[in-house]
Structures are given as C-alpha cells and as structure tokens.
Motif scaffolding. Structure first.
Motif, short mmCIF file in Angstrom:
data_model
loop_
_atom_site.label_atom_id
_atom_site.label_comp_id
_atom_site.label_asym_id
_atom_site.label_seq_id
_atom_site.Cartn_x
_atom_site.Cartn_y
_atom_site.Cartn_z
N ALA A 526 2.81 -16.21 -13.80
CA ALA A 526 2.60 -14.89 -13.22
C ALA A 526 1.12 -14.54 -13.28
CB ALA A 526 3.42 -13.84 -13.94
N PHE A 527 0.68 -13.79 -12.27
CA PHE A 527 -0.70 -13.30 -12.26
C PHE A 527 -0.71 -11.92 -11.61
CE2 PHE A 527 -4.99 -12.78 -10.54
CZ PHE A 527 -5.75 -13.04 -11.69
N GLN A 528 -1.50 -11.01 -12.20
CA GLN A 528 -1.60 -9.65 -11.69
C GLN A 528 -2.80 -9.54 -10.76
OE1 GLN A 528 -2.41 -6.64 -14.61
NE2 GLN A 528 -1.66 -4.97 -13.30
N PHE A 529 -2.59 -9.01 -9.56
CA PHE A 529 -3.64 -8.84 -8.57
C PHE A 529 -4.05 -7.37 -8.56
CE2 PHE A 529 -1.60 -12.74 -7.46
CZ PHE A 529 -2.63 -13.56 -6.99
N VAL A 530 -5.23 -7.09 -9.13
CA VAL A 530 -5.65 -5.71 -9.32
C VAL A 530 -6.34 -5.12 -8.10
CG1 VAL A 530 -5.87 -6.03 -11.80
CG2 VAL A 530 -7.88 -6.37 -10.33
N ALA A 531 -6.76 -5.97 -7.16
CA ALA A 531 -7.58 -5.49 -6.05
C ALA A 531 -7.03 -5.95 -4.71
CB ALA A 531 -9.02 -5.96 -6.21
N ALA A 532 -7.28 -5.14 -3.68
CA ALA A 532 -6.89 -5.49 -2.32
C ALA A 532 -7.67 -6.72 -1.87
CB ALA A 532 -7.14 -4.32 -1.38
#
Length: 643
Positions: A526-532
């Motif tokens: 899993a990886f969190q995408f913080v930006a557009a």
C-alpha cells in the motif's frame, strides 16, 4: 453469504477482528478459548481454516495488521496484570448471594440450607431450611436493609410459593408470606432501596414473568405482569435515580430474550438494555466497600463450576450508579452506563467459566466492611508488535499509563494509539477507569517519536484508525487490474498480488516515491498519495506491466458567480520534504493551460474568477526539487462561472 469463521461454544468469546490487507486472513482476540479466562491474539484464514494462536500471556487484544501483511500491532497488559476474579470458596451448585453485617449468605440449587461464607472465604452452614427433600430448585435470598418497616438484618428466602423469614439472632424460621401464583422455582427477591416502590420487598416470579411488591406485614400485590412479553424474569434491582431513562425503575433480567425490562412504579414496562443471556440486573454502589478486612467487594455464584468468585472492590470505584448485567450462559458481566439519557453497553469482565453463572452481590458498607480503596497497582496496557506468525514480540511503549487501540498507517511507517498519560488526575483515575485519552502517533519501527496529536483534555479521544484504502489494484500475470487506479486525494492504493508469478510495484515517475520490492502471491503493498497528479508505475521484473495512479485536483464549489470565492485543493497531506507543487489554470478565453502557482508548498488556494463567465480548469502535479522529476499533471477539475 454469512460464514462463521470461528465457530465456538458460549464458553469463549472472539472479538475485535482485523482483516489483513487483501482480505486473505483475519486477526482477532479470543477470551477463554482454552477455558482459562484469558485473552490472546489469533489469526484464521478467510475460509475459517488455519486457526493459529499468536500470543500466550493471557492479556493481549485489539490486533491490527501492517500494510504488508507481515506484522501485527496489539495492546497487552502483560507488564501490569489487571486484577480480576479469583477463587473464593467451593460451594456445591450455588445460586444466590446476600450479606448480613458479618457474613456472606449463599443458597444452593439442591440443598435445603443456607451457607455462611466468612471474609476469608471459610464456608459453614448458617441454617437448615424446611425440608423439600433437597429438591432441585433455585432458592433466592435477600437481607433487609431496614427500610419500609422491615427489621434490619432479617433474612428472607424464597422456597417455591413461600417467602421464609429468618431471625438473625436465634435463626428461627417462619413463613413471612405466601404468594400462591409463584412457580416452584426461580423466584427472585430483593428490596427497594431507592424509594420508588415504597422501600418494599420485591419478588419476581420466574416462569410466571410477574413482579410483586410485599410490605412489612407480608401483604403482597401484583406490580406488573410481563407474561405477554417474556417467558421468564429473574435477577432484578431498582435502578438509581440517575440511571436515565430508567432511573427508579425495577430492572428485571430476561435471559431468554437477552433483555433487561424496565418496570415503572405504576406497573407499566418497556424493553431496556440488552445483554446476551442476561441473568440479573444489579446496581453498582456509589461507593463500593470490601467484605471485612479483605480487598474483595463483589462476588459471583458459578453454579456448574461449584464455586464462588470474588472481585476486588477497587474495580468498581468510579462506576457508581451504573448497572451490571451478568450473562448466565455467556458467563460474562455487562456494564450498562447512563449519560444524557443514553445507555451504553460494554463488557466489564468475562467470560468467567462454564455456564451457568447465577446471582452476584456487592458487600454492603457498614462498620465491618470498609470503603474500597483504589487499586495500588497499575491498570495499564502497552503497545506491542510481532510478526504474523507470533514471533518477534517487541514492546513499543513503556510507561505506567494505559496505551491501547493501536492502528498501523497505510505507509507502514507510523502507529497511532490512544493514551491516558496526559490526564492530570493520574494515577488515581486509572483505578476508576475515568481517565481522559489523547491520540498519539509513534514510529512503527521502534516506538520512538511519540507525539500527542489531539492535545485536548476537554474531550476523550479514543479508538483511532487510518482512512480505509481508497482504491484496490489486483496484480496478476501479467497486468495491473485496472490499469488506472483512481484514489481520492490523500487516499491509499492497495495492490494485492495474486500471482502465481512474483511481481513488484515500482514508481516510474523518476521521483522514487515507492517500490514494493518483490512480492509473491498472497502479499500486498500500500502507498498513500498525498498530492494530485498522474503517477506512472511498472513491474521491475516484467517491465511491460505498467499502470497509472490518477489523483484528482478538487474544487469547491463547482459552480458560482463572478464574485464566488472558489477553493482549489491539490493536496490533503503534509508536503513531502524536498517536494513542491505546480498548479496550472485554463481560463474561458482560451490559450490552454498556463501556470497559476509554480514551486509552491501550499496545498490549497482561493480563486476568484478573473476572466468573466465560462469554465475554468485546474490541474496540478508533484515535483522533486532535487532532480526535477515530477508526476504528470492531474486530470483537470472544472468550475463553471455564471453571470
């Protein structure tokens, strides 16, 4: 399809389940699974097979998975054992418990006698009852508190339709009252000590489901008839006036309905709190006392286990005016608390052993029974982690406070949990369970960097958790399905590897944001995408396998006038160190996208239309300042401006 993953008997309880990323297995805690009353952490496969016990200390619970499926975090009381029930006395088939000033009195299911149990738990015969041939019936007992004209200390026992009175001075026995409609067994007896029912004796007629009041002369009358609502009523008590919305009502347990019925002084009734196989409703004293010069103030009759259990009185400090609801077959004890007219149910303790659990009682406060004092030890838990097979158990928090309810972050770097370490009433609030919690975070590696996230002692902050996975991609041979993942801004993407070949999920933007390393079938990442932005990735083992994560820019509102202030947002998380955002705009007059903000660390901006009516579009990307690499621009978000 409903599937029972952990089929069991009523003697143990499985709780607090946590699915592994990808849903292949389930972690949970189980109490009394080995018949020892202890709680440990287990895992089981998604089809209910492969049950595995991971911990053995007997005080481990609330497991939570790491995003890579390899580790679990959990809370443990192993370092500060919590006081609880312990053996008091061996009694054959005990049913009911009551107290005189100096002794605990116990009735039995198959004996025509009343036993006396001393504070040191020595058992002797108090008095023999009129013979029934030791018939198997539940004889209940109560001691007069000296209200409503009843002589203090007189003892009353229900035997079939008769209420027997025992003079404590000479132990003479007389028939105080006879209620012909009572069944042959299960006739509970108590006294109104609140005043709602005129401080009368109250008798609840088991299988007839009727409640009666009896005055000091022995005259009785029907209080309520619940035979149309339930097949049996048993353990009952008058609720404290503060126990809204049932304050002053007679709370009467129905084990077959799993309901405590609330009977008002006028005889009307309603369904109150629920608890599985509830055997009794019992008010917790506002100031609990211990029995004699011991530390024990609460006692439970375990019928089939042939014993009386004892609890420290200190465990009930701060619980005054709550109600206990012991379960007969579950053998756990429910705690019902009232706040603002809302009843909250929780488990106080249990399960305690084999069914049946019969009646429970608190030691009364008097010259011989002093007030309970706060537990001198610590009632705390610490946070631990371990591998998914139970090895490598390591402690992450070390203090004298209560750290509980851990949850692993989607990027595997952080663990959040609740802690009462900042409550100014420490350490006394621990014993009463009244401490206020804050939410903390720490390093998932070693527990370092413990940081208070909420900083608000005016509120009790509990049960933290991370945002659920925003999008799931299946990694198969030889493709990412779907090829374009569309998580919401700040959301996480979970890749589940189904194989059979090994694969990776590797960032292909040049920024080096993430690399799953080699994963085999059954694994996840899993990886969190913080930006557009638009984030390409590939499998490093099979480079022809490619995919994209498309994270949107957002706008609010989406429509407005030329004076509307719009909020444009391209990131909801913290700006990564060494990164900036580039934001572009396309205006109604044409000309395509042009820079709006370049190299900014802002995550949002306010925008007022600057070229009249029509449609405006915004897109953004994340850029690495060290090497200039960047994600692609996000899918544009459109706002419409009207006159």
């Amino acid at each position: 399809v409903l599937l029972d993953l952990t089929p069991n008997t009523p003697t143990f309880v499985d709780a607090n389940p946590s699915w592994s990323p990808g849903g292949m297995s389930l972690a949970f805690d189980s109490t009394n699974r080995l018949g020892d009353g202890k709680t440990n952490v287990y895992t089981v496969q998604k089809d209910g097979t492969g049950l595995l016990q991971l911990t053995t200390t007997g005080s481990d619970s609330n497991p939570n998975w790491s995003p890579d499926n390899k580790n679990l975090v959990f809370e443990s009381g192993r370092d500060n054992p919590v006081p609880g029930p312990s053996f008091c006395a061996a009694v054959n088939r005990p049913v009911a418990i009551a107290f005189t000033d100096t002794a605990m009195l116990v009735t039995q299911e198959t004996k025509d006698k009343v036993l006396s149990v001393s504070p040191s738990c020595v058992v002797s015969t108090y008095v023999s009852l009129p013979p029934t041939g030791n018939a198997q019936l539940e004889r209940y007992i109560a001691v007069s508190p000296g209200l409503g004209g009843f002589t203090a200390g007189y003892i009353y026992v229900t035997v079939r339709q008769n209420i027997l009175q025992i003079n404590p001075t000479d132990k003479s026995i007389t028939t105080f009252a006879t209620i012909p409609a009572l069944p042959n067994s299960n006739n509970f007896i108590t006294f109104d000590q609140v005043g709602s029912f005129g401080y009368k004796m109250i008798v609840v007629g088991g299988q007839t489901s009727k409640a009666y009041t009896v005055d000091a002369t022995g005259a009785w009358s029907v209080l309520a008839d619940l035979s149309g609502a339930t097949s049996e009523l048993e353990g009952s008590d008058v609720a404290p006036l503060s126990f809204a919305p049932y304050g002053g009502d007679l709370l009467s347990a129905s084990k077959f309905d799993n309901i405590v019925y609330a009977i008002a002084p006028d005889g009307t009734f309603s369904a109150g709190p629920s608890w599985s196989s509830v055997e009794q409703a019992l008010a917790v004293p506002s100031a609990p006392c211990n029995f004699g010069q011991t530390s024990n103030g609460f006692f439970v009759a375990m019928d089939e286990d042939n014993k009386i259990l004892k609890f420290p009185g200190s465990q009930f400090i701060g619980l005054g005016d709550a109600m206990l609801t012991p379960g007969e077959t579950t053998t756990d004890i429910g705690l019902q608390t009232s706040s603002g007219g809302v009843i909250t149910s929780s488990t106080f303790w249990g399960p305690l052993g084999n069914p049946d659990l019969e009646e429970s009682a608190f030691a009364p406060c008097n010259a011989n029974n002093p007030p309970a004092t706060p537990f001198s030890g610590t009632l705390t838990h610490e946070i631990y982690k371990m591998t998914s097979t139970g090895t490598g158990q390591a402690r992450l928090t070390t203090n004298t406070f209560d750290d509980t309810r851990p949850a692993w972050s989607p990027n595997a770097k952080t663990i959040v949990f609740q802690s009462d370490r900042d409550d100014p009433n420490q350490p006394t609030c621990e014993a009463g369970g009244t401490c206020v919690n804050e939410l903390y975070s720490m390093s998932a590696t070693d527990g370092s960097g413990q940081t208070n996230l909420t900083n608000n002692l005016a509120a009790n902050d509990t049960a933290p958790d991370w945002e659920a996975v925003s999008f799931v991609v299946n990694v198969v041979d030889f493709a990412f399905q779907p090829a374009v993942a569309k998580p919401k801004q700040g959301g996480s993407v979970l890749w589940t590897f189904t194989g059979p070949s090994d694969h990776t999920v590797t960032d292909n933007s040049g920024m080096g944001l993430y690399d799953s390393s080699t994963k085999s079938a059954g694994s996840s990442f899993a990886f969190q995408f913080v930006a557009a932005g638009s984030y390409p990735y590939f499998c490093d083992i099979h480079p022809a396998m490619t995919g994209t994560v498309s994270v949107p820019t957002t706008a609010a509102p989406l429509t407005g006038t030329q004076t509307t202030v719009f909020t444009i947002t391209w990131s909801t998380g913290p700006t990564p160190s060494g990164y900036v955002y580039d934001v572009q705009i396309s205006r109604p007059t044409g000309g395509g996208f042009v820079p709006l903000l370049t190299g900014t660390t802002l995550k949002t901006t306010s925008f007022t239309p600057d070229e009249g009516t029509g449609t405006y579009q915004f897109e953004a990307r994340l850029r690495n300042t060290a090497n200039g690499s960047a994600s692609g621009y996000s899918t544009p978000v459109t706002i419409t401006v009207t006159p």
